[in-house]
Motif scaffolding. Structure first.
Motif, short mmCIF file in Angstrom:
data_model
loop_
_atom_site.label_atom_id
_atom_site.label_comp_id
_atom_site.label_asym_id
_atom_site.label_seq_id
_atom_site.Cartn_x
_atom_site.Cartn_y
_atom_site.Cartn_z
N VAL A 33 0.85 -1.19 0.00
CA VAL A 33 0.00 0.00 0.00
C VAL A 33 0.88 1.24 0.00
O VAL A 33 2.03 1.23 0.44
CB VAL A 33 -0.94 0.01 1.22
N ALA A 34 0.32 2.34 -0.50
CA ALA A 34 1.08 3.60 -0.58
C ALA A 34 1.33 4.18 0.79
O ALA A 34 2.38 4.77 1.05
CB ALA A 34 0.34 4.60 -1.46
N SER A 35 0.35 4.03 1.69
CA SER A 35 0.50 4.49 3.07
C SER A 35 -0.50 3.74 3.93
O SER A 35 -1.50 3.21 3.43
CB SER A 35 0.27 6.01 3.18
N PHE A 36 -0.22 3.72 5.23
CA PHE A 36 -1.13 3.05 6.15
C PHE A 36 -1.36 3.92 7.38
O PHE A 36 -0.41 4.46 7.97
CB PHE A 36 -0.58 1.69 6.60
N SER A 37 -2.64 4.08 7.74
CA SER A 37 -3.03 4.84 8.93
C SER A 37 -3.87 3.95 9.83
O SER A 37 -4.75 3.22 9.35
CB SER A 37 -3.85 6.08 8.56
N LEU A 38 -3.58 4.01 11.12
CA LEU A 38 -4.37 3.29 12.12
C LEU A 38 -5.09 4.32 12.98
O LEU A 38 -4.45 5.19 13.57
CB LEU A 38 -3.47 2.41 13.00
N VAL A 39 -6.42 4.23 13.03
CA VAL A 39 -7.21 5.12 13.88
C VAL A 39 -7.66 4.30 15.09
O VAL A 39 -8.44 3.36 14.96
CB VAL A 39 -8.43 5.69 13.13
N LEU A 40 -7.14 4.66 16.25
CA LEU A 40 -7.50 4.02 17.51
C LEU A 40 -8.06 5.12 18.41
O LEU A 40 -7.34 5.71 19.20
CB LEU A 40 -6.27 3.35 18.14
N PRO A 41 -9.36 5.41 18.29
CA PRO A 41 -9.91 6.57 19.01
C PRO A 41 -9.62 6.56 20.51
O PRO A 41 -9.30 7.59 21.09
CB PRO A 41 -11.41 6.47 18.73
N PHE A 42 -9.73 5.38 21.13
CA PHE A 42 -9.47 5.27 22.56
C PHE A 42 -8.28 4.35 22.79
O PHE A 42 -8.30 3.18 22.40
CB PHE A 42 -10.72 4.73 23.28
N PHE A 43 -7.23 4.90 23.40
CA PHE A 43 -6.04 4.12 23.75
C PHE A 43 -6.29 3.54 25.15
O PHE A 43 -6.17 4.26 26.16
CB PHE A 43 -4.82 5.03 23.73
N PRO A 44 -6.66 2.26 25.25
CA PRO A 44 -7.31 1.76 26.47
C PRO A 44 -6.44 1.66 27.70
O PRO A 44 -6.95 1.70 28.81
CB PRO A 44 -7.82 0.37 26.05
N THR A 45 -5.14 1.53 27.53
CA THR A 45 -4.27 1.39 28.71
C THR A 45 -3.62 2.72 29.09
O THR A 45 -2.68 2.74 29.89
CB THR A 45 -3.18 0.34 28.45
N GLY A 46 -4.13 3.82 28.55
CA GLY A 46 -3.48 5.12 28.73
C GLY A 46 -3.35 5.57 30.16
O GLY A 46 -2.42 6.30 30.51
N SER A 47 -4.27 5.16 31.03
CA SER A 47 -4.20 5.60 32.42
C SER A 47 -3.26 4.75 33.27
O SER A 47 -3.06 5.01 34.45
CB SER A 47 -5.60 5.60 33.05
N PHE A 48 -2.65 3.73 32.65
CA PHE A 48 -1.66 2.90 33.35
C PHE A 48 -0.29 3.16 32.75
O PHE A 48 0.35 2.28 32.18
CB PHE A 48 -2.04 1.42 33.24
N GLU A 49 0.15 4.43 32.88
CA GLU A 49 1.32 4.86 32.13
C GLU A 49 2.58 4.99 32.98
O GLU A 49 3.64 5.32 32.46
CB GLU A 49 1.02 6.21 31.43
N ARG A 50 2.48 4.72 34.29
CA ARG A 50 3.67 4.94 35.12
C ARG A 50 3.73 3.90 36.24
O ARG A 50 2.75 3.23 36.56
CB ARG A 50 3.64 6.34 35.74
N MET A 51 4.92 3.81 36.82
CA MET A 51 5.14 2.94 37.96
C MET A 51 5.19 3.78 39.23
O MET A 51 5.84 4.83 39.25
CB MET A 51 6.46 2.18 37.80
N GLU A 52 4.48 3.33 40.25
CA GLU A 52 4.54 4.01 41.54
C GLU A 52 5.39 3.24 42.54
O GLU A 52 5.86 3.81 43.51
CB GLU A 52 3.13 4.22 42.07
N GLU A 53 5.58 1.96 42.28
CA GLU A 53 6.50 1.17 43.09
C GLU A 53 7.02 0.01 42.25
O GLU A 53 6.42 -0.38 41.25
CB GLU A 53 5.82 0.66 44.37
N GLU A 54 8.15 -0.52 42.65
CA GLU A 54 8.77 -1.63 41.92
C GLU A 54 7.79 -2.80 41.86
O GLU A 54 7.23 -3.23 42.87
CB GLU A 54 10.06 -2.07 42.63
N GLY A 55 7.58 -3.29 40.65
CA GLY A 55 6.63 -4.38 40.44
C GLY A 55 5.42 -3.96 39.65
O GLY A 55 4.74 -4.81 39.05
#
Length: 325
Positions: free
Chosen positions: A95-117
């Motif tokens: 294909v000449a180009s490819f676009s992915l539309v993912l309106p909701f990025f479901p794991t977005g609120s789990f973006e950081r570590m607060e403690e080891e593990g």
């Protein structure tokens, strides 16, 4: 001159072949209805007897040299694998180009570590999407609406180009249609939402709420601003159980708000938690005048149709525009 300008703009438009997952069919049809340059394509979504996907991309040979896009919905872990199988296959069809539309990025609120593990699953999802094969036109364009944290842009590798878009223009348009739109105040449930959205809504008066600890409880208080006598609209990127929104509504009403409404781009509402907000005899019948969501979460849209105070602000036109970038 104007005719020539319009013709030139149309010549710059690219014809996009849009594929979609099963639950995003209605949104995909609405996207195509917004533009004569978007053609819907189909996939046979089947399963083998053991439950694993048996997939077929229709019209595959005719996609060579064409601009192709896929409208995804990662609503649960169970549907992600079959969609990823298609997402990884489409760029390989020359294909000449490819676009992915993912309106909701479901794991977005789990973006950081607060403690080891702790496992930052937003980083995991970004790594999976970063391995989408490069098409003939280069890296995949990845369109996401109101991702929970803007710094997640740096979780993605060089094989994808994240395009972060917002649903706030849809809200602004709707607010200007309301009677007494000059008496609208925008409220944020916490400092994070204020940082995320205040520049997009800076022509409205604002209220900022905050959670403070009293004894063993975390209680919502107004940090700054005055809601008295106004129609207050609480703005955030997503809602899950809705507990924070309900507590904000109570505080705003107690401080004299004439009406309270809410807007979130992503109405996730696990376990039918949207039922807490419907207008029925449960003490919430007058709590929210309006509750606006977009159609980024198709299952929720089907569940809340014709159920006040909910209204759906469609992303279809915005997605059609994003596919021309």
């Amino acid at each position: 001159m104007e005719v020539d300008k319009v013709e030139t703009q149309q010549q710059k438009q690219k014809q996009v072949h849009l594929f979609y997952c099963v639950e995003s069919e209605e949104l995909a049809r609405n996207v195509a209805a917004h533009s004569e340059f978007i053609t819907l394509q189909s996939i046979n979504w089947r399963s083998f007897d053991d439950g694993f996907p048996n997939l077929f991309i229709n019209n595959a040979e005719n996609l060579r040299g064409q601009h192709v896009a896929f409208l995804a919905s990662f609503s649960s872990p169970g549907v992600i694998f079959e969609q990823l199988s298609v997402i990884y296959a489409l760029p390989r069809l020359f294909v000449a180009s490819f676009s992915l539309v993912l309106p909701f990025f479901p794991t977005g609120s789990f973006e950081r570590m607060e403690e080891e593990g702790d496992v930052a699953t937003a980083f995991t999802m970004a790594r999976i999407l970063s391995n989408i094969p490069i098409s003939r036109g280069g890296p995949t364009s990845l369109v996401i609406y109101d991702i929970h944290a803007l710094q997640e842009r740096f979780y993605f590798g060089d094989h994808v180009l994240p395009l972060f878009v917002t649903g706030i223009p849809l809200l602004k348009q709707r607010l200007h249609q309301l009677p007494e739109s000059d008496k609208i105040v925008v409220a944020f449930p916490d400092d994070g939402a204020w940082k995320r959205f205040h520049k997009l809504l800076d022509h409205f008066p604002m209220v900022v709420c905050a959670k403070v600890r009293e004894d063993d409880k975390r209680i919502v208080r107004i940090k700054e601003g005055n809601p008295a006598g106004c129609h207050v609209v609480i703005v955030d990127d997503l809602v899950q159980s809705g507990g924070t929104l309900i507590e904000c509504q109570k505080v705003l009403a107690a401080h004299g708000a004439a009406k309270v409404s809410a807007y979130v781009t992503h109405g996730v509402f696990p376990k039918r938690s949207w039922e807490r907000f419907t207008h029925k005899d449960n003490g919430m019948e007058n709590a929210f005048a309006y509750f606006w969501i977009t159609d980024s979460c198709p299952h929720t849209v089907k569940a809340i149709t014709n159920k006040p105070p909910f209204e759906v602000l469609s992303l279809a036109g915005s997605i059609a525009d994003a596919l021309q970038i």
